[in-house]
Design an enzyme around this catalytic site. Structure first.
Site, PDB file in Angstrom:
ATOM      1  N   HIS A   1      61.661 -61.766 -14.554  1.00  0.00           N
ATOM      2  CA  HIS A   1      60.266 -62.183 -14.736  1.00  0.00           C
ATOM      3  C   HIS A   1      59.264 -61.037 -14.554  1.00  0.00           C
ATOM      4  O   HIS A   1      58.510 -60.725 -15.469  1.00  0.00           O
ATOM      5  CB  HIS A   1      59.996 -63.315 -13.733  1.00  0.00           C
ATOM      6  CG  HIS A   1      58.655 -63.954 -13.848  1.00  0.00           C
ATOM      7  ND1 HIS A   1      58.383 -65.209 -13.366  1.00  0.00           N
ATOM      8  CD2 HIS A   1      57.483 -63.519 -14.361  1.00  0.00           C
ATOM      9  CE1 HIS A   1      57.111 -65.513 -13.595  1.00  0.00           C
ATOM     10  NE2 HIS A   1      56.558 -64.505 -14.203  1.00  0.00           N
TER      11      HIS A   1
ATOM     12  N   GLU B   1      50.336 -69.878 -13.645  1.00  0.00           N
ATOM     13  CA  GLU B   1      50.971 -69.242 -12.489  1.00  0.00           C
ATOM     14  C   GLU B   1      50.001 -68.924 -11.347  1.00  0.00           C
ATOM     15  O   GLU B   1      50.298 -68.077 -10.503  1.00  0.00           O
ATOM     16  CB  GLU B   1      51.687 -67.962 -12.921  1.00  0.00           C
ATOM     17  CG  GLU B   1      52.873 -68.234 -13.826  1.00  0.00           C
ATOM     18  CD  GLU B   1      53.846 -67.073 -13.839  1.00  0.00           C
ATOM     19  OE1 GLU B   1      54.930 -67.212 -13.274  1.00  0.00           O
ATOM     20  OE2 GLU B   1      53.489 -66.028 -14.418  1.00  0.00           O
TER      21      GLU B   1
ATOM     22  N   HIS C   1      54.185 -58.587 -15.507  1.00  0.00           N
ATOM     23  CA  HIS C   1      55.475 -58.621 -16.215  1.00  0.00           C
ATOM     24  C   HIS C   1      55.794 -57.221 -16.764  1.00  0.00           C
ATOM     25  O   HIS C   1      56.425 -57.080 -17.810  1.00  0.00           O
ATOM     26  CB  HIS C   1      55.429 -59.603 -17.396  1.00  0.00           C
ATOM     27  CG  HIS C   1      55.014 -60.995 -17.036  1.00  0.00           C
ATOM     28  ND1 HIS C   1      54.500 -61.888 -17.947  1.00  0.00           N
ATOM     29  CD2 HIS C   1      55.045 -61.652 -15.839  1.00  0.00           C
ATOM     30  CE1 HIS C   1      54.224 -63.039 -17.332  1.00  0.00           C
ATOM     31  NE2 HIS C   1      54.542 -62.918 -16.065  1.00  0.00           N
TER      32      HIS C   1
ATOM     33  N   HIS D   1      49.888 -60.121 -10.192  1.00  0.00           N
ATOM     34  CA  HIS D   1      51.183 -60.544 -10.740  1.00  0.00           C
ATOM     35  C   HIS D   1      51.344 -59.931 -12.126  1.00  0.00           C
ATOM     36  O   HIS D   1      50.448 -60.012 -12.950  1.00  0.00           O
ATOM     37  CB  HIS D   1      51.265 -62.063 -10.818  1.00  0.00           C
ATOM     38  CG  HIS D   1      52.448 -62.541 -11.596  1.00  0.00           C
ATOM     39  ND1 HIS D   1      53.743 -62.251 -11.212  1.00  0.00           N
ATOM     40  CD2 HIS D   1      52.548 -63.240 -12.765  1.00  0.00           C
ATOM     41  CE1 HIS D   1      54.586 -62.771 -12.098  1.00  0.00           C
ATOM     42  NE2 HIS D   1      53.884 -63.364 -13.045  1.00  0.00           N
TER      43      HIS D   1
END
Ligand SMILES: [Zn+2]
Length: 321
Positions: A211, A89, A110, A108
């Site tokens: 996500h 990613e 989760h 980023h």
């Protein structure tokens, strides 16, 4: 050199940058923003066309410059041919750096506390003063209509097409409420003010359907701050919604159709009360006030991971000039 890097605000060498990136990975794990997945990256101080991020390794286990890989912003390819395997990613990071030249760090995550707002349709908003940067609306980006043909539909931002679509969600054609870019242009330059609001994203955070979330900033410390307080804002909002619902419940208003077997006709569910969110003004002013305090939190977070036996940081210390 660009401003806004760890740990010096105006000038930073690669050694400092590497140490900061490793510490940031540990902090985000310690605070439950990252687990075995998720990542933070930073733009290269000497070359705006590349950025650094850990190789394909759990963030808590990143420990030395050997664990870091330099990537090209243009296409997220590694600068070195024999670079260690990277995260799939990384296109999230490359496409945000490509679209927004003033962004220098990206996280980023989760994070489980934020996930309910990525699937429920309940909007995440600034409800606590430490998360004023969220403003009154946080966009939710959905990968489902942006997959490249023939690609896997696994929600992962595994190519530049998905990455570009996600980065566009930070500055949609129309935005309402608190606009991060306008706020940025009003700040003094020493604490991240920008003279180029056109090049700033309109949102500090974008949620990703089913996500997680992504946030960006001018420097590592601020990106870490935003990631941690996005989690805390989600926690506070969820708890408030839960206790409010338990306390007040919902009233059902309507007419009972006796002849029709007691069915309720024209029923309307009336929620009792509403959560009190920050106004755009409050969100703006709260974030402005907190801008100057990020380094206080950063010093605490560094110490927390420094004394924790899980985290190893073998990056050399840069000598002060
Ligand atoms: Zn992800």
């Amino acid at each position: 050199m660009t401003t806004g890097y760890f740990p010096k605000r105006e000038k930073v060498g690669l050694e400092d940058l590497f140490k900061g990136l490793v510490i940031a990975s540990h902090i985000l794990h310690y605070h439950g923003v990252l687990d075995a997945y998720g990542h933070i990256s930073v733009r290269s101080p000497d070359n705006a066309k590349t950025f650094w991020m850990p190789c394909n390794i759990a963030p808590a286990l990143v420990s030395s410059p050997d664990d870091l890989v330099e990537y090209n912003v243009e296409d997220a390819t590694a600068v070195e041919r024999d670079a260690k395997k990277g995260y799939l990613e990384r296109h999230i990071h490359s496409e945000i750096y490509k679209r927004f030249p003033n962004v220098n760090a990206v996280v980023h995550s989760h994070c489980p506390e934020v996930l309910p707002y990525c699937i429920s349709g309940v909007p995440l908003k600034a409800s606590i003063h430490m998360a004023g940067f969220l403003g009154s609306s946080v966009p939710v980006w959905d990968a489902s209509s942006h997959y490249a043909s023939g690609s896997k539909h696994d929600l992962l931002v595994r190519d530049s097409q998905l990455g570009a679509s996600l980065s566009a969600a930070f500055k949609p054609a129309t935005s309402t409420g608190f606009i991060y870019s306008k706020f940025r242009s009003a700040l003094p330059a020493q604490i991240g003010g920008s003279q180029e609001p056109d090049k700033e994203p309109n949102y500090a955070v974008v949620l990703m359907q089913g996500h997680g979330f992504t946030t960006h900033a001018h420097g590592i410390e601020e990106a870490v701050y935003q990631a941690i307080y996005t989690k805390q804002a989600a926690q506070a909002q969820t708890t408030a919604l839960t206790i409010q619902n338990a306390h007040s419940g919902h009233t059902l208003e309507g007419k009972i159709d006796v002849e029709g077997g007691g069915k309720i006709k024209s029923a309307k569910v009336k929620a009792e009360g509403n959560l009190k969110y920050l106004s755009d003004n409050e969100a703006h002013d709260a974030w402005e006030s907190n801008q100057g305090t990020v380094l206080r939190a950063w010093a605490l977070w560094c110490r927390e991971v420094e004394v924790h036996p899980l985290y190893k940081n073998d990056c050399p210390v840069c000598e002060d000039e």
